[in-house]
Design a protein around this motif. Structure first.
Motif, short mmCIF file in Angstrom:
data_model
loop_
_atom_site.label_atom_id
_atom_site.label_comp_id
_atom_site.label_asym_id
_atom_site.label_seq_id
_atom_site.Cartn_x
_atom_site.Cartn_y
_atom_site.Cartn_z
N GLN A 76 -0.69 13.90 40.92
CA GLN A 76 -0.54 12.64 41.65
C GLN A 76 -1.33 11.55 40.94
O GLN A 76 -2.33 11.83 40.26
CB GLN A 76 -1.07 12.78 43.09
N TYR B 94 -3.21 7.80 41.78
CA TYR B 94 -3.70 6.89 42.80
C TYR B 94 -4.28 5.65 42.13
O TYR B 94 -4.79 5.72 41.01
CB TYR B 94 -4.79 7.56 43.64
N GLN C 119 -7.22 2.71 42.70
CA GLN C 119 -8.39 2.38 43.52
C GLN C 119 -8.97 1.04 43.06
O GLN C 119 -9.31 0.86 41.89
CB GLN C 119 -9.47 3.47 43.43
N GLY D 46 -14.63 -0.67 45.75
CA GLY D 46 -15.08 -0.61 47.13
C GLY D 46 -14.00 -0.26 48.14
O GLY D 46 -14.25 -0.35 49.35
N ARG D 47 -12.84 0.15 47.66
CA ARG D 47 -11.74 0.47 48.58
C ARG D 47 -11.26 1.90 48.36
O ARG D 47 -11.59 2.54 47.35
CB ARG D 47 -10.59 -0.51 48.37
N GLY D 48 -10.50 2.40 49.31
CA GLY D 48 -10.01 3.76 49.21
C GLY D 48 -8.87 3.88 48.22
O GLY D 48 -8.12 2.93 47.98
N PRO D 49 -8.72 5.07 47.62
CA PRO D 49 -7.58 5.30 46.71
C PRO D 49 -6.26 5.12 47.46
O PRO D 49 -6.13 5.49 48.63
CB PRO D 49 -7.77 6.74 46.26
N LEU E 26 -6.48 6.77 39.13
CA LEU E 26 -6.97 8.14 39.21
C LEU E 26 -5.81 9.12 39.16
O LEU E 26 -4.84 8.98 39.91
CB LEU E 26 -7.74 8.34 40.52
N ASN F 180 -7.56 20.16 49.04
CA ASN F 180 -8.16 18.86 48.75
C ASN F 180 -7.63 18.33 47.43
O ASN F 180 -6.94 19.02 46.68
CB ASN F 180 -9.68 19.02 48.66
N LEU F 181 -7.94 17.07 47.16
CA LEU F 181 -7.60 16.48 45.88
C LEU F 181 -8.79 16.59 44.94
O LEU F 181 -9.93 16.39 45.35
CB LEU F 181 -7.22 15.01 46.06
N PHE G 172 -9.95 14.87 41.51
CA PHE G 172 -9.62 13.68 40.73
C PHE G 172 -10.17 13.77 39.32
O PHE G 172 -11.20 14.41 39.07
CB PHE G 172 -10.21 12.43 41.39
N GLY G 173 -9.48 13.09 38.40
CA GLY G 173 -10.07 12.80 37.12
C GLY G 173 -11.09 11.69 37.30
O GLY G 173 -11.25 11.13 38.40
N LYS G 174 -11.78 11.36 36.22
CA LYS G 174 -12.82 10.34 36.30
C LYS G 174 -12.24 8.94 36.44
O LYS G 174 -12.97 7.99 36.77
CB LYS G 174 -13.72 10.40 35.07
#
Lengths: 111, 114
Positions: A34, A36, A38, A41-44, A89, A98-99, A101-103
């Protein structure tokens, strides 16, 4: 260990160009990946999901590919705009649903 | 469309204090995840709930606990706060009985421990 890696921390491009972001995985074969977005300061925010049996998926100016030979997913933004500037991401599913994530790659589109 | 709601959006606490973060998932979503994101880091999984039961645990400290209530909202309780707990805390929800893969994140709670 099973890794998901985004090798570029930052990518700077000119408005109108195509941005290409890379996500590599090692030591496992994900059923899907997937992408995403981001903002600070906000959600993915979910953008696209691509399964291992899909070569390519598109959504408006976004395109994602999945190459199981190279163990890589590429994320493209065509005709990029300054508003596309954000961190992108790549994520895989963890064993607990769960997810993982990459950096992330921070994309900056300059006007 | 309704999104995931988190409160408070910002929280400042002293060391050794406690904090409670709340999450209201998207209506009819049956799974809730909590993530912690430190400065410059990617989100790290803490804990999840499915149908009000704890589902899985990630790297959640013993000082933290969480639960999901009958109305599906979830709370993350953090005790004996440490400076290192300063981070963004995200809640995400998904519909396991659907495709289940995509998670929808809330706006996050920014916790600062002084």
């Amino acid at each position: 260990s099973q890794k998901i890696e985004q090798n570029s921390e930052a990518l700077n491009i000119q408005e109108g160009k195509t941005a290409t972001l890379t996500c590599n995985y090692t030591n496992y074969s994900p059923a899907y990946l997937q992408w995403y977005r981001q903002d600070p300061g906000r959600g993915p925010v979910f953008l696209l999901l691509i399964r291992e049996n899909e070569k390519e998926k598109r959504k408006e100016r976004l395109k994602v590919t999945f190459d199981t030979t190279l163990k890589q997913s590429l994320f493209h933004i065509t005709a990029s705009q300054p508003a596309d500037s954000a961190t992108y991401l790549c994520a895989r599913r963890g064993s607990q649903g769960n997810l993982i994530f990459g950096k992330g790659t921070k994309l900056s589109v300059k006007p | 469309a309704a999104g995931v709601i988190q409160s408070p959006r910002h929280l400042i606490k002293e060391k050794r204090e406690t904090a409670t973060l709340k999450c209201y998932p998207i209506p009819r979503h049956d799974t809730v995840y909590w993530y912690q994101q430190g400065p410059g880091q990617d989100p790290q999984f803490l804990i999840s709930f499915y149908e009000k039961m704890q589902s899985d645990k990630g790297s959640i400290p013993d000082r933290f606990s969480a639960q999901q209530f009958s109305d599906y909202h979830s709370e993350l309780n953090m005790s004996s706060l440490e400076l290192g707990d300063s981070a963004l805390y995200f809640c995400a929800s998904s519909l396991a009985s659907g495709s289940g893969e995509t998670q929808y994140f809330g706006p996050g709670t920014r916790l600062l421990v002084l």
